[in-house]
Design an enzyme around this catalytic site. Sequence first.
Site, short mmCIF file in Angstrom:
data_model
loop_
_atom_site.label_atom_id
_atom_site.label_comp_id
_atom_site.label_asym_id
_atom_site.label_seq_id
_atom_site.Cartn_x
_atom_site.Cartn_y
_atom_site.Cartn_z
N ARG A 47 -5.39 -33.46 15.21
CA ARG A 47 -4.13 -33.25 14.50
C ARG A 47 -4.05 -34.28 13.36
O ARG A 47 -3.89 -35.47 13.60
CB ARG A 47 -2.95 -33.41 15.45
CG ARG A 47 -2.59 -32.16 16.23
CD ARG A 47 -1.88 -31.10 15.38
NE ARG A 47 -0.64 -31.61 14.83
CZ ARG A 47 0.53 -31.56 15.45
NH1 ARG A 47 0.64 -31.00 16.64
NH2 ARG A 47 1.63 -32.04 14.86
N GLU A 80 6.21 -25.67 10.52
CA GLU A 80 5.71 -25.15 11.79
C GLU A 80 5.83 -26.19 12.91
O GLU A 80 5.12 -26.10 13.91
CB GLU A 80 4.24 -24.72 11.63
CG GLU A 80 4.05 -23.50 10.75
CD GLU A 80 4.40 -22.20 11.49
OE1 GLU A 80 3.99 -22.02 12.65
OE2 GLU A 80 5.10 -21.36 10.89
N HIS A 137 4.28 -20.79 15.14
CA HIS A 137 5.04 -21.58 16.10
C HIS A 137 6.53 -21.36 15.93
O HIS A 137 7.03 -21.34 14.80
CB HIS A 137 4.72 -23.07 15.92
CG HIS A 137 3.26 -23.38 15.98
ND1 HIS A 137 2.41 -23.14 14.91
CD2 HIS A 137 2.49 -23.87 16.98
CE1 HIS A 137 1.18 -23.49 15.26
NE2 HIS A 137 1.21 -23.93 16.51
N LYS A 164 -3.21 -17.49 17.57
CA LYS A 164 -2.45 -18.42 18.40
C LYS A 164 -0.95 -18.24 18.15
O LYS A 164 -0.52 -18.17 17.00
CB LYS A 164 -2.84 -19.86 18.10
CG LYS A 164 -2.04 -20.89 18.91
CD LYS A 164 -2.27 -22.30 18.40
CE LYS A 164 -1.32 -23.28 19.11
NZ LYS A 164 -1.34 -24.61 18.47
#
Length: 246
Positions: A47, A80, A137, A164
């Site tokens: 990340r 997000e 997300h 995802k």
Amino acid sequence: MVSLRGLTLTAARPRIIVPLFARDPAALCPLAKAASADPAADLVELRLDPLPADEFLNALALVRGIVDKPLVVTIRTRAEGGELALTPDAYAAHCRALLARGGVDVLDIEWRACGAFRAELRDAAHAAGAAALFSEHHFDATPATDAMADTLTGMADAGADIAKLAVMPRCAADAARLLLATAQAAAQRPGKALITMSMGRDGAVTRYCGGAFGSAATFGTLSAASAPGQPPVTLLKEKLILGEDL
């Protein structure tokens, strides 16, 4: 079917992804070593958004030099739920630079935030030998079941190697609907790798049983969680339900 450094993503055998989440580049080294050494960690996610943007390439080089497992590289924008506010142009530029640097096995491409750059980044990932992961997300709610299934199939139809979706439940029924949407998308696009989860306490069960509904991976932590509800990797490994066992 997606194969990453010889590791196959399949719901029959969901893989565990361990995120590396640090605001100081120096802190990445021990995290990367721990993830590399832990046999429960199948993949590692770097990340980058907690770090200064000018450290992205150095961070990738550092982690890639330690981790020989499949590496997912993610810039999670504020839109997000991430740490960094970026325009679509800036987001795409950073992604292109990371791919050019090399060492990326999977590039996370934000389905909504990258807008018109989806196809370009997908093709750039493929040209660099990386899989393209489209992600979306929802940290405030769980969309309608059909909308979630449509998002996943839409990502698949747009050329994602991995689709995802992460959502926030307001009750246990929301978590159940995420699993239903996953199963619907898996049935409609067989063979496409999906990663889905419902976050927080109400959604925790989806991180353990997602494989039974079509999710090919889940996230577990060695240190700081990168999203609400991520369990410790040791607990996840112990209680993970494998689709092949059902």
